[in-house]
Design a protein around this motif. Structure first.
Motif, PDB file in Angstrom:
ATOM      1  N   GLU A 294       0.806  -1.224   0.000  1.00 19.85           N
ATOM      2  CA  GLU A 294       0.000   0.000   0.000  1.00 19.85           C
ATOM      3  C   GLU A 294       0.839   1.274   0.000  1.00 19.85           C
ATOM      4  OE1 GLU A 294      -3.376   0.262  -0.146  1.00 19.85           O
ATOM      5  OE2 GLU A 294      -3.423  -1.902  -0.469  1.00 19.85           O
ATOM      6  N   VAL A 295       2.128   1.144   0.257  1.00 17.64           N
ATOM      7  CA  VAL A 295       2.972   2.345   0.424  1.00 17.64           C
ATOM      8  C   VAL A 295       2.941   3.233  -0.807  1.00 17.64           C
ATOM      9  CG1 VAL A 295       5.338   3.170   0.759  1.00 17.64           C
ATOM     10  CG2 VAL A 295       4.480   1.238   2.115  1.00 17.64           C
ATOM     11  N   ASP A 296       3.065   2.633  -1.995  1.00 19.25           N
ATOM     12  CA  ASP A 296       3.124   3.429  -3.227  1.00 19.25           C
ATOM     13  C   ASP A 296       1.871   4.274  -3.436  1.00 19.25           C
ATOM     14  OD1 ASP A 296       5.614   2.527  -3.796  1.00 19.25           O
ATOM     15  OD2 ASP A 296       5.010   1.071  -5.323  1.00 19.25           O
ATOM     16  N   ASN A 297       0.736   3.836  -2.893  1.00 16.29           N
ATOM     17  CA  ASN A 297      -0.518   4.577  -3.083  1.00 16.29           C
ATOM     18  C   ASN A 297      -0.503   5.940  -2.393  1.00 16.29           C
ATOM     19  OD1 ASN A 297      -1.621   2.427  -4.510  1.00 16.29           O
ATOM     20  ND2 ASN A 297      -2.469   1.488  -2.652  1.00 16.29           N
ATOM     21  N   TYR A 298       0.383   6.112  -1.415  1.00 16.75           N
ATOM     22  CA  TYR A 298       0.387   7.344  -0.616  1.00 16.75           C
ATOM     23  C   TYR A 298       1.732   8.075  -0.641  1.00 16.75           C
ATOM     24  CZ  TYR A 298      -3.551   4.655   1.251  1.00 16.75           C
ATOM     25  OH  TYR A 298      -4.689   3.893   1.382  1.00 16.75           O
ATOM     26  N   LEU A 299       2.669   7.585  -1.461  1.00 21.35           N
ATOM     27  CA  LEU A 299       3.997   8.206  -1.501  1.00 21.35           C
ATOM     28  C   LEU A 299       3.936   9.637  -2.016  1.00 21.35           C
ATOM     29  CD1 LEU A 299       6.594   5.591  -2.808  1.00 21.35           C
ATOM     30  CD2 LEU A 299       6.611   6.766  -0.599  1.00 21.35           C
ATOM     31  N   LEU A 300       4.709  10.486  -1.383  1.00 17.72           N
ATOM     32  CA  LEU A 300       4.860  11.856  -1.855  1.00 17.72           C
ATOM     33  C   LEU A 300       6.005  11.923  -2.858  1.00 17.72           C
ATOM     34  CD1 LEU A 300       4.502  13.813   1.512  1.00 17.72           C
ATOM     35  CD2 LEU A 300       2.830  13.691  -0.355  1.00 17.72           C
ATOM     36  N   GLU A 301       5.866  12.820  -3.841  1.00 17.62           N
ATOM     37  CA  GLU A 301       6.910  13.033  -4.839  1.00 17.62           C
ATOM     38  C   GLU A 301       7.302  14.501  -4.849  1.00 17.62           C
ATOM     39  OE1 GLU A 301       5.636  11.677  -8.652  1.00 17.62           O
ATOM     40  OE2 GLU A 301       5.208   9.618  -7.972  1.00 17.62           O
ATOM     41  N   PRO A 302       8.584  14.810  -5.105  1.00 16.64           N
ATOM     42  CA  PRO A 302       8.993  16.213  -5.210  1.00 16.64           C
ATOM     43  C   PRO A 302       8.113  16.956  -6.214  1.00 16.64           C
ATOM     44  CG  PRO A 302      10.920  14.790  -5.190  1.00 16.64           C
ATOM     45  CD  PRO A 302       9.726  13.884  -5.296  1.00 16.64           C
ATOM     46  N   GLY A 303       7.691  18.148  -5.844  1.00 19.36           N
ATOM     47  CA  GLY A 303       6.803  18.930  -6.704  1.00 19.36           C
ATOM     48  C   GLY A 303       5.347  18.824  -6.310  1.00 19.36           C
ATOM     49  N   ASP A 304       5.006  17.854  -5.440  1.00 19.94           N
ATOM     50  CA  ASP A 304       3.632  17.760  -4.945  1.00 19.94           C
ATOM     51  C   ASP A 304       3.295  19.016  -4.128  1.00 19.94           C
ATOM     52  OD1 ASP A 304       3.345  15.292  -6.070  1.00 19.94           O
ATOM     53  OD2 ASP A 304       3.423  14.162  -4.183  1.00 19.94           O
ATOM     54  N   ILE A 305       2.055  19.460  -4.259  1.00 15.59           N
ATOM     55  CA  ILE A 305       1.576  20.573  -3.436  1.00 15.59           C
ATOM     56  C   ILE A 305       0.740  19.981  -2.316  1.00 15.59           C
ATOM     57  CG2 ILE A 305       0.292  22.745  -3.395  1.00 15.59           C
ATOM     58  CD1 ILE A 305       0.596  22.619  -6.555  1.00 15.59           C
ATOM     59  N   LEU A 306       1.152  20.208  -1.086  1.00 17.49           N
ATOM     60  CA  LEU A 306       0.416  19.688   0.060  1.00 17.49           C
ATOM     61  C   LEU A 306      -0.674  20.682   0.450  1.00 17.49           C
ATOM     62  CD1 LEU A 306       3.541  18.559   2.092  1.00 17.49           C
ATOM     63  CD2 LEU A 306       2.031  17.102   0.731  1.00 17.49           C
ATOM     64  N   MET A 307      -1.891  20.184   0.660  1.00 20.75           N
ATOM     65  CA  MET A 307      -3.012  21.033   1.077  1.00 20.75           C
ATOM     66  C   MET A 307      -3.764  20.335   2.204  1.00 20.75           C
ATOM     67  SD  MET A 307      -4.859  22.560  -2.298  1.00 20.75           S
ATOM     68  CE  MET A 307      -3.954  23.330  -3.647  1.00 20.75           C
ATOM     69  N   ASN A 308      -4.008  21.040   3.277  1.00 20.10           N
ATOM     70  CA  ASN A 308      -4.746  20.456   4.385  1.00 20.10           C
ATOM     71  C   ASN A 308      -6.237  20.393   4.078  1.00 20.10           C
ATOM     72  OD1 ASN A 308      -2.543  19.985   6.027  1.00 20.10           O
ATOM     73  ND2 ASN A 308      -2.668  21.959   7.060  1.00 20.10           N
ATOM     74  N   LEU A 316      -7.486  25.305   7.040  1.00 17.49           N
ATOM     75  CA  LEU A 316      -8.220  24.873   5.860  1.00 17.49           C
ATOM     76  C   LEU A 316      -7.499  25.271   4.572  1.00 17.49           C
ATOM     77  CD1 LEU A 316     -10.936  23.554   5.019  1.00 17.49           C
ATOM     78  CD2 LEU A 316     -11.893  25.865   4.917  1.00 17.49           C
ATOM     79  N   GLY A 317      -7.085  24.266   3.790  1.00 21.05           N
ATOM     80  CA  GLY A 317      -6.455  24.519   2.499  1.00 21.05           C
ATOM     81  C   GLY A 317      -5.022  24.998   2.546  1.00 21.05           C
ATOM     82  N   ARG A 318      -4.486  25.225   3.748  1.00 16.71           N
ATOM     83  CA  ARG A 318      -3.130  25.751   3.811  1.00 16.71           C
ATOM     84  C   ARG A 318      -2.134  24.687   3.357  1.00 16.71           C
ATOM     85  NH1 ARG A 318      -1.777  25.828  10.350  1.00 16.71           N
ATOM     86  NH2 ARG A 318      -1.180  23.640  10.509  1.00 16.71           N
ATOM     87  N   GLY A 319      -0.997  25.130   2.836  1.00 21.06           N
ATOM     88  CA  GLY A 319      -0.038  24.149   2.366  1.00 21.06           C
ATOM     89  C   GLY A 319       1.202  24.767   1.764  1.00 21.06           C
ATOM     90  N   THR A 320       1.976  23.899   1.131  1.00 25.35           N
ATOM     91  CA  THR A 320       3.238  24.316   0.534  1.00 25.35           C
ATOM     92  C   THR A 320       3.709  23.220  -0.423  1.00 25.35           C
ATOM     93  OG1 THR A 320       5.434  25.186   1.063  1.00 25.35           O
ATOM     94  CG2 THR A 320       4.699  23.278   2.318  1.00 25.35           C
TER      95      THR A 320
END
Length: 451
Positions: A294-308, A316-320
């Motif tokens: 299941e790990v690959d289903n949730y892996l983060l990759e460089p360039g992803d935008i994280l949003m709460n 709400l919606g904050r991120g980087t």
């Protein structure tokens, strides 16, 4: 007895040491007093209930709820007006959560079972005892004495009872309290000024991208708040594209979702607390167990935008942008990973979500309850993204980054000063309660009140 609680009913006539010398805390305070002393009170008596998050780190309770006695009598920790309550579980203990309990409904309070309660004996200064519990020797030894599994460690009752100090006597204890209250007040005032500065910087930073776009490229110069209004103001040469056509939205792992699995691996994962507005806080990254498949289903990759996904309105919606700071790393279900098809769009989209119009979009499209809100992946995908031509987009980002570099430097200096003041506060408390500071010239105005 039915009706209202009477504080005078709780008077404790236990004899206590008045002179200086080595003494255990249990001889200066009753530890975790029994709630049986409330047995004569009417079950409908209003009392205060204090969730753990409403205990501050400054000796104050931030907020309370009023509940009937019968609702909280079983399953919660009892305390009364003037008691000291401190968190006993990690990380709340290390964070200094606790308070001198004041302003309780009918003088009675209840809270989580993750509290130790100390009731100062006659003549013992409540403030002095509070400062003992905030001193470095007590904090360090309590952390060493903690028991339990990782993440669920607690300070044992017997440690609190048997912790020994060099007690200076009642009169000197009150003088130390007076001295520290005055000194700590000055430190608190300076810290509050610095935190107010940080808040103003955050507000200014949030407004900057709005101002740059509106005042630099749009003919419309009047202030706007809503996203729909803002979209009408951008230059006609700019595109407006829904996020779902520019990026994929990945949902995260649900905590506890794989408890029944026999084979699991431990992987670092990001929580809402790690994803701040425009930056990451990786000081406390936890791990989660899930099946290897299941790990690959949730892996983060460089360039992803994280949003709460949500929480308090400010979350709400904050991120980087995620730049692969930890590898591998996944994210929980309350944090979306928005993966642009063109990574050149990552920083731009992230900056947009920091602006006031986009924050307004998150708020009006969220599901809301009391002080809490959440936004769905569907609404995230429908987010309209303004997309200038590349040269204009690069120009705006360069100017933004230049200004934010200055703001970041100011913020870093302010946070460094806050950290220094916090350390000075604890050093001052430790020095005073261990007799390293002579406070004999301080008038003991609090002595008569025996607070």
């Amino acid at each position: 007895m039915g009706g209202q609680a009477n504080i005078s009913e709780f008077t404790d006539d236990t004899e206590n040491p008045e002179e200086q010398g080595t003494v255990r805390l249990k001889h200066l305070a009753r530890i975790n007093p029994t709630k049986s002393e409330l047995s004569d009170h009417d079950s409908e008596t209003d009392v205060s209930f204090v969730p753990l998050e409403d205990f501050g780190t400054d000796g104050e309770i931030k907020d309370t709820e009023t509940r009937p006695l019968e609702e909280v009598y079983d399953g919660y920790t009892y305390f009364r007006e003037g008691d000291i309550a401190i968190a006993k579980i990690t990380p709340s203990f290390e964070n200094g959560k606790g308070a001198i309990c004041r302003g309780l409904e009918n003088g009675i309070g209840f809270g989580t079972t993750e509290l130790h309660v100390l009731r100062p004996r006659e003549g013992v200064s409540t403030g002095f005892l509070w400062y003992i519990l905030r001193s470095k020797p007590f904090m360090d030894e309590a952390e060493t004495a903690m028991r339990g599994v990782a993440g669920q460690q607690r300070v044992p009752t017997e440690f609190v009872e048997n912790y020994t100090i060099q007690y200076p006597g009642h009169s000197e204890g009150h003088r130390i309290q007076t001295y520290l209250s005055e000194k700590e007040g000055r430190i608190d005032s300076a810290i509050q000024s610095l935190r107010s500065l940080l808040e103003r910087i955050d507000e200014y930073s949030s407004a900057t991208i709005t101002d740059f776009i509106q005042n630099g490229y749009s003919a419309h110069k009047e202030p706007v708040s809503g996203l729909e209004e803002w979209l009408q103001c951008v230059p006609q040469s700019w595109d407006i594209v829904k996020l779902k056509y520019l990026a994929d939205v990945q949902t995260g792992v649900t905590k506890g979702g794989y408890r029944q699995e026999k084979e699991t691996v431990s992987v670092p994962y990001l929580r809402v607390a790690n994803v701040q507005d425009g930056h990451l806080d990786l000081s406390n990254v936890k791990n989660i167990e899930l099946p290897p498949s299941e790990v690959d289903n949730y892996l983060l990759e460089p360039g992803d935008i994280l949003m709460n996904e949500g929480g308090d309105f400010d979350k709400l919606g904050r991120g980087t942008v995620w730049n692969g700071e930890i590898n591998p790393c996944i994210h929980q279900n309350h944090v979306f990973a928005v993966r642009p098809k063109d990574q050149e769009h990552s920083e731009w989209i992230s900056k947009l979500t920091e602006s006031k119009p986009y924050k307004h979009y998150f708020k009006v499209n969220s599901k809301q309850s009391t002080n809490l809100a959440s936004i769905s992946a569907t609404d995230i995908k429908e987010l309209p993204i303004i997309l200038p031509p590349e040269d204009e987009r690069v120009d705006i980002l360069n100017r933004l980054n230049s200004k934010e570099s200055v703001l970041s430097s100011i913020s870093d200096n302010a946070e460094s000063m806050i950290d220094s003041l916090e350390k000075k506060r604890q050093a001052l408390i430790t020095a005073a309660v261990t007799g390293q500071i002579d406070v004999s010239d301080v008038k003991n105005e609090a002595k008569a009140s025996h607070k």
